[in-house]
Design an enzyme around this catalytic site. Structure first.
Site, PDB file in Angstrom:
ATOM      1  N   HIS A 299      -7.179  -6.509   0.556  1.00 13.32           N
ATOM      2  CA  HIS A 299      -6.091  -5.534   0.495  1.00 13.32           C
ATOM      3  C   HIS A 299      -4.888  -5.973   1.319  1.00 13.32           C
ATOM      4  O   HIS A 299      -3.747  -5.723   0.934  1.00 13.32           O
ATOM      5  CB  HIS A 299      -6.610  -4.183   0.985  1.00 13.32           C
ATOM      6  CG  HIS A 299      -5.585  -3.091   0.929  1.00 13.32           C
ATOM      7  ND1 HIS A 299      -4.896  -2.762  -0.217  1.00 13.32           N
ATOM      8  CD2 HIS A 299      -5.127  -2.247   1.903  1.00 13.32           C
ATOM      9  CE1 HIS A 299      -4.058  -1.761   0.033  1.00 13.32           C
ATOM     10  NE2 HIS A 299      -4.183  -1.431   1.308  1.00 13.32           N
TER      11      HIS A 299
ATOM     12  N   SER B  37       0.828  -1.200   0.000  1.00 13.21           N
ATOM     13  CA  SER B  37       0.000   0.000   0.000  1.00 13.21           C
ATOM     14  C   SER B  37       0.869   1.259   0.000  1.00 13.21           C
ATOM     15  O   SER B  37       1.644   1.458  -0.923  1.00 13.21           O
ATOM     16  CB  SER B  37      -0.964  -0.056   1.191  1.00 13.21           C
ATOM     17  OG  SER B  37      -2.005   0.875   1.057  1.00 13.21           O
TER      18      SER B  37
ATOM     19  N   ASP C 116      -1.890  13.928  12.890  1.00 17.82           N
ATOM     20  CA  ASP C 116      -1.912  15.269  12.285  1.00 17.82           C
ATOM     21  C   ASP C 116      -1.195  15.263  10.942  1.00 17.82           C
ATOM     22  O   ASP C 116      -1.691  15.819   9.951  1.00 17.82           O
ATOM     23  CB  ASP C 116      -1.269  16.285  13.221  1.00 17.82           C
ATOM     24  CG  ASP C 116      -2.130  16.576  14.444  1.00 17.82           C
ATOM     25  OD1 ASP C 116      -3.362  16.410  14.343  1.00 17.82           O
ATOM     26  OD2 ASP C 116      -1.570  16.964  15.485  1.00 17.82           O
TER      27      ASP C 116
END
Length: 296
Positions: free
Chosen positions: A273, A118, A214
């Site tokens: 996945h 990924s 963040d």
């Protein structure tokens, strides 16, 4: 040509890197954390790069099995803002590939086999396209240069993780249970929820997310595709997808063939996945077959 085909204590080294602010070094690579599983072979080692919300521990059992079967050394790496690697406000494929490049230079690895799942797969692509001389071959797990955009799915997930509130002083097991209760309405797939909760850890007496939410949130849009590259990587490449996953489709073949003209594409049956978790034995077999192919 593009071809579509259907921890022992001694060898393990996990250096921890202290977390600090790198805001004033935006373009500087960071020293990422890694583990080494030693093998007797002198052939180039494998370097595993994990996906979004993952860590180097995702590949520990697979690394041991690959060492046993191939004899090659295996490294598993924490990306910046993940696992034990430093937190940094910048999180792009250029920056993460710089980190991997720095690690290869620090370890004096002249060549390696890059394996990325990924997000880690796109990081591995960037390394191969920027420094092809360092990459013997490349294996990308269930990801393409520009696959289906999932930003709309990931933004609410990241915000839900950031919104979790935990009382001070609770043990980690209690914290994970409380977080699970707060997240189950947003994240309704139990395996995914359990996987995400592995990022909740105890550090210096506090329960914290070890993934820098963040930074992930700020750069999420850019992580959904590989930056534009004009050069191609001409070495052996395998795109290994899950047959139940949409992340490598026929729509991706032109980009794959342009950037990786020697690529093959293979799908593992009954895998989604997380190919390596859904079908670990098939995954290891595919990796070993790919490494056994004659060098270019």
């Amino acid at each position: 040509m593009l071809r579509a085909l259907g921890f022992p204590r001694c060898p393990l080294r996990c250096p921890r890197v202290s977390r600090r602010s790198f805001a004033d070094q935006a373009a500087t690579p960071v020293p990422v954390s890694y583990c080494v599983f030693d093998g007797a072979s002198t052939q180039p080692p494998l370097v595993f790069l994990h996906g979004l919300f993952g860590s180097k521990g995702n590949f520990a059992s697979l690394a041991k099995e690959i060492v046993r079967r191939s004899g090659r050394k295996v490294l598993t790496v924490d990306a910046r803002n993940h696992g034990d690697s430093p937190h940094h406000p910048l999180m792009t494929y250029e920056a993460m590939s710089d980190d991997v490049h720095l690690l290869l230079l620090q370890l004096h690895l002249e060549r390696c086999v890059l394996v990325g799942h990924s997000m880690g797969g796109r990081t591995a692509m960037a390394v191969a396209l920027r420094w092809p001389e360092l990459v013997e071959r490349l294996l990308c797990v269930d990801i393409s240069p520009r696959g289906p955009s999932a930003v709309s799915k990931f933004h609410p997930l990241v915000e839900a993780l950031k919104a979790v509130e935990l009382p001070e002083g609770v043990p980690l097991s209690t914290a994970r249970r409380l977080a699970q209760e707060q997240l189950r309405n947003t994240i309704q797939d139990p395996p995914i929820l359990q996987f995400l909760l592995t990022n909740l850890v105890s550090s210096e007496g506090r329960i914290v997310w070890r993934v820098n939410l963040d930074a992930v949130s700020r750069h999420l849009d850019g992580l959904m595709h590989l930056p534009d590259f004009q050069a191609s990587y001409l070495g052996p490449v395998l795109f290994l997808g899950g047959a139940k996953s949409p992340y490598i489709s026929s729509e991706d073949f032109p980009d794959i063939e342009r950037l990786f003209p020697e690529a093959e594409i293979e799908y593992i049956p009954d895998a989604g996945h997380w190919v390596h978790a859904d079908q670990p034995q098939h995954f290891v077999a595919a990796v070993c077959r790919f490494m056994e192919q004659p060098p270019p």
